[in-house]
Design an enzyme around this catalytic site. Structure first.
Site, PDB file in Angstrom:
ATOM      1  N   LYS A  54      38.392  52.894  63.680  1.00  0.00           N
ATOM      2  CA  LYS A  54      38.059  51.650  62.976  1.00  0.00           C
ATOM      3  C   LYS A  54      36.979  50.890  63.731  1.00  0.00           C
ATOM      4  O   LYS A  54      36.010  50.411  63.139  1.00  0.00           O
ATOM      5  CB  LYS A  54      39.303  50.760  62.851  1.00  0.00           C
ATOM      6  N   GLN A  98      47.767  46.523  63.627  1.00  0.00           N
ATOM      7  CA  GLN A  98      48.094  47.927  63.379  1.00  0.00           C
ATOM      8  C   GLN A  98      49.608  48.127  63.292  1.00  0.00           C
ATOM      9  O   GLN A  98      50.362  47.654  64.144  1.00  0.00           O
ATOM     10  CB  GLN A  98      47.507  48.794  64.515  1.00  0.00           C
ATOM     11  N   ASP A 121      44.008  43.865  55.222  1.00  0.00           N
ATOM     12  CA  ASP A 121      44.946  44.916  54.799  1.00  0.00           C
ATOM     13  C   ASP A 121      45.549  44.612  53.432  1.00  0.00           C
ATOM     14  O   ASP A 121      46.113  45.505  52.794  1.00  0.00           O
ATOM     15  CB  ASP A 121      46.116  44.987  55.792  1.00  0.00           C
TER      16      ASP A 121
HETATM   17  N1  GUN Z   1      48.946  52.027  60.150  1.00  0.00           N
HETATM   18  C1  GUN Z   1      48.562  53.122  59.448  1.00  0.00           C
HETATM   19  N2  GUN Z   1      47.724  52.770  58.446  1.00  0.00           N
HETATM   20  C2  GUN Z   1      47.581  51.432  58.525  1.00  0.00           C
HETATM   21  C3  GUN Z   1      46.825  50.484  57.774  1.00  0.00           C
HETATM   22  O1  GUN Z   1      46.140  50.800  56.791  1.00  0.00           O
HETATM   23  N3  GUN Z   1      46.926  49.196  58.173  1.00  0.00           N
HETATM   24  C4  GUN Z   1      47.705  48.809  59.222  1.00  0.00           C
HETATM   25  N4  GUN Z   1      47.737  47.512  59.539  1.00  0.00           N
HETATM   26  N5  GUN Z   1      48.405  49.664  59.943  1.00  0.00           N
HETATM   27  C5  GUN Z   1      48.351  50.969  59.586  1.00  0.00           C
END
Ligand code: GUN
Length: 296
Positions: A54, A98, A121
């Site tokens: 990311k 996350q 998100d």
């Molecule tokens: N963990 C795995 N995929 C994601 C996501 O798209 N967002 C978040 N916040 N955590 C994750």
């Protein structure tokens, strides 16, 4: 019929290029640089890989990336204090915590502490409610990416039968809302659904997000249907560790009209849509027109 393969890697590269173009224009015309803050608690290896990816793609798109790595033993109040600091920081337009969080932390509490306007998100209860009532919101990245691929392949989705397999808050439920928003007739099937094969066989659009390796087989698919496979499952096959989706690729591809592969389908779209959401959040925060084609 052999299905057309929907290339998520190429599609995601196109989205990232579009985002980068908009970001360059924001900088040149408005002196603004979108910023994404990612909070990682603990050292889960899969989460570390995601977060690194990311950060890299955020910078490549010309945005600022702020990474906050906290010890697995961090207290809930310290984590909430960091979220409050990021909420107040004008250089931060998007905040992602996350998941999963260590067990002693209440994920719902932490997610709902994020400013909904920075919730890239789309997990905050305000954004969930806005999406459910058809109002402007931040849309969860994986369903948004899936919707973009469906629209690109099919054009209008109006009147189509869509079956979403899986009822998670992150994918299944928001995906169903998005498809409803595009005037599909939507069914949500899940692990307890009776006669699931017969239900899926009615679908013009199948979105598989149930987390069971290769559960959907070709005999479940209506000839010509479009299959979006959200699953990412690691399994042992012939002594090798391999990634497979929730669909049995070969048998589904023999019947479907189009299908996303695993890997290289939905996966790359998730981070591309995270960048798109961060750009959208930055534009909204500054009262600027939103980029076209990057939101639901
Ligand atoms: N963990 C795995 N995929 C994601 C996501 O798209 N967002 C978040 N916040 N955590 C994750």
């Amino acid at each position: 019929m052999t299905a057309k393969v929907i290339d998520g890697k190429a599609f995601a590269a196109g989205i990232r290029a579009k985002v980068a173009t908009h970001v360059a224009r924001l900088k040149a015309e408005n002196g603004l640089t979108p910023g994404l803050a990612v909070v990682l608690v603990g050292e889960d290896p899969a989460s570390q890989v995601y977060v690194r990816s990311k950060g890299k793609q955020t910078v490549e798109a010309g945005m600022n990336s702020f990474e906050h790595k906290l010890d697995a033993t961090v207290s809930e109040s310290d984590l909430l204090a960091l979220v409050a600091q990021l909420n107040a920081d004008p250089a931060v337009h998007g905040i992602l915590v996350q998941l999963p969080l260590p067990k002693h932390l209440n994920s719902d509490l932490v997610i709902n502490a994020i400013d909904p306007a920075k919730d890239v998100d789309g997990f905050h209860i305000s954004n969930v409610g806005l999406l459910g009532t058809g109002q402007k919101s931040m849309v969860p990245c994986t369903p948004l990416g899936s919707l973009m691929m469906l629209r690109d392949h099919l054009g209008s989705l109006s009147g189509m039968n869509a079956v979403v397999i899986g009822r998670s808050n992150i994918v299944g439920k928001p995906m169903a809302q998005l498809l409803l928003g595009d005037s599909c007739t939507v069914t949500i099937a899940h692990s307890r659904t009776k006669n699931i094969e017969a239900i899926v066989r009615q679908a013009d659009i199948v979105v598989a997000a149930v987390g069971r390796p290769e559960m959907v087989t070709g005999d479940w698919i209506k000839p010509g249907a479009t299959v979006i496979d959200v699953g990412i499952n690691r399994i042992e096959r012939d002594g090798k560790n391999v990634l497979v989706g929730d669909c049995d690729y070969d048998s589904c591809a023999a019947v479907a009209g189009a299908i996303t592969p695993v890997p290289g389908g939905v996966g790359p779209m998730t981070i591309a849509c995270l960048l798109a959401n961060t750009l959208t959040a930055c534009c909204r925060a500054n009262g600027l027109a939103e980029p076209e084609g990057l939101t639901a």
